[in-house]
Enzyme design. Structure first.
Site, short mmCIF file in Angstrom:
data_model
loop_
_atom_site.label_atom_id
_atom_site.label_comp_id
_atom_site.label_asym_id
_atom_site.label_seq_id
_atom_site.Cartn_x
_atom_site.Cartn_y
_atom_site.Cartn_z
N GLY A 1 2.15 2.13 1.41
CA GLY A 1 1.43 1.08 0.68
C GLY A 1 2.41 0.22 -0.09
O GLY A 1 3.56 0.03 0.34
N GLU A 2 1.96 -0.35 -1.19
CA GLU A 2 2.78 -1.21 -2.07
C GLU A 2 3.15 -2.55 -1.45
O GLU A 2 3.84 -3.35 -2.08
CB GLU A 2 4.11 -0.52 -2.47
CG GLU A 2 3.99 0.83 -3.11
CD GLU A 2 5.36 1.43 -3.43
OE1 GLU A 2 6.39 0.78 -3.15
OE2 GLU A 2 5.39 2.55 -3.96
#
EC number: 2.4.2.21
Length: 334
Positions: free
Chosen positions: A301-302
């Site tokens: 993610g991120e």
């Protein structure tokens, strides 16, 4: 760009900017004049044409790349779906702000300006097993905050997210939007074991029993989170400014998929940066008819996979703009 009603979102597909066919045709003509066999650079050529048609020029460049990570907390965590406490969301936001996360390094390596937008972390959404996660007003507020974060001067936008529990949110949204059972969409997320995955499935089944059968944007309010709504707002604001978007993995793509379910044209200016190792992502890519740029078995993610894909996009434009034509190089064409 400001949103006043969820009911207006689908109709935006009729008024927002569309592909620039003339710019694409001119870019294709350039591609076919470069010192290579036509099509020999594969998807690098496709990406150059994609950038041309959305930036409205046959020679698109990336002078400014913006990366936005939206963070939110979720009431569904009351159902034990998360192996980490919700406090980790704020802790990771601080890590982003201090430059210590993977997304910071990938943005620096690939030339993107990163901003993190924390969305009321001390006020999680409601538990969707007992009622809607958000009211319409809360959903619109998050969408408007996402839209306001977009830099209209950017040439490309990278989107990512952070939020403990939001892999359950993504699986709930995709289950509701694409008519498959929760077990088809649920994965380990940040490290759930078999019992954790079972709790996710049970929670989503309860949510679908309460909120199934609604239209796409009502589903976003009922099952989604603030960071998912903010991603939708940012996608639409980017479209209004003719900024191409690179989506990240399963959670980010699931958020944007609510727009696809409202009208598939709303994601025409989006590409997907990578195919996540989270099992639902490939199923989702097939559902929205998109192919990821890279596949590196990432599931962080991120915005990390999208930031990595930015390097590929830059390479595509370097070839498109920097290569000599046959005439310039004095090379004979077949």
């Amino acid at each position: 760009m400001r949103f006043e009603s969820l009911s207006q979102i689908a109709a935006l597909a009729n008024t927002l900017p569309a592909r620039d066919a003339a710019a694409r045709a001119a870019a294709l003509a350039r591609q076919n004049s470069l010192t290579k066999p036509p099509g020999s650079l594969g998807r690098l050529e496709d990406l150059a044409l994609f950038m041309a048609e959305w930036r409205g020029t046959d020679r698109p460049v990336i002078t400014k790349a913006q990366a936005l990570v939206f963070a939110g907390n979720h009431g569904i965590c009351a159902q034990g779906v998360n192996p980490y406490p919700q406090a980790v969301t704020a802790q990771m936001v601080a890590n982003f702000e201090h430059g210590g996360a993977a997304i910071n390094q990938l943005c620096r390596a690939n030339g993107a300006d990163l901003s993190v937008v924390a969305l009321d972390l001390d006020n999680p959404t409601a538990d969707f097993t007992t009622g809607p996660a958000m009211t319409e007003a809360e959903t619109l507020d998050a969408m408007n905050r996402g839209a306001a974060a977009v830099d209209s001067g950017a040439d490309v936008l990278i989107l990512g997210e952070m939020g403990i529990g939001n892999s359950t949110i993504a699986a709930a949204l995709t289950s509701a939007l694409f008519d498959a059972t929760p077990a088809d969409w649920v994965g380990p997320g940040t490290g759930s074991d078999a019992e954790g995955i079972r709790r996710k499935i049970v929670a989503i089944e309860k949510g679908l029993a309460l909120h199934g059968g609604q239209n796409a944007m009502a589903t976003l309010a009922a099952l989604g989170g603030r960071e998912q709504a903010a991603i939708c707002g940012a996608v639409l604001a980017a479209r209004a400014a003719r900024i191409p978007v690179i989506l990240d993995g399963f959670i980010c793509t699931a958020a944007a998929a609510t727009l696809h379910a409202a009208d598939p044209r709303l994601l025409d200016h989006c590409v997907v940066g990578h195919a996540s190792a989270e099992p639902g992502h490939r199923r989702l890519l097939a559902a929205i008819d998109k192919k990821a740029i890279v596949e590196f078995d990432m599931r962080l993610g991120e915005g990390s996979g999208a930031a990595l894909a930015l390097g590929i996009l830059r390479a595509a434009l370097e070839c498109h703009n920097g290569m000599a034509t046959f005439g310039e190089a004095g090379v004979s064409e077949a």
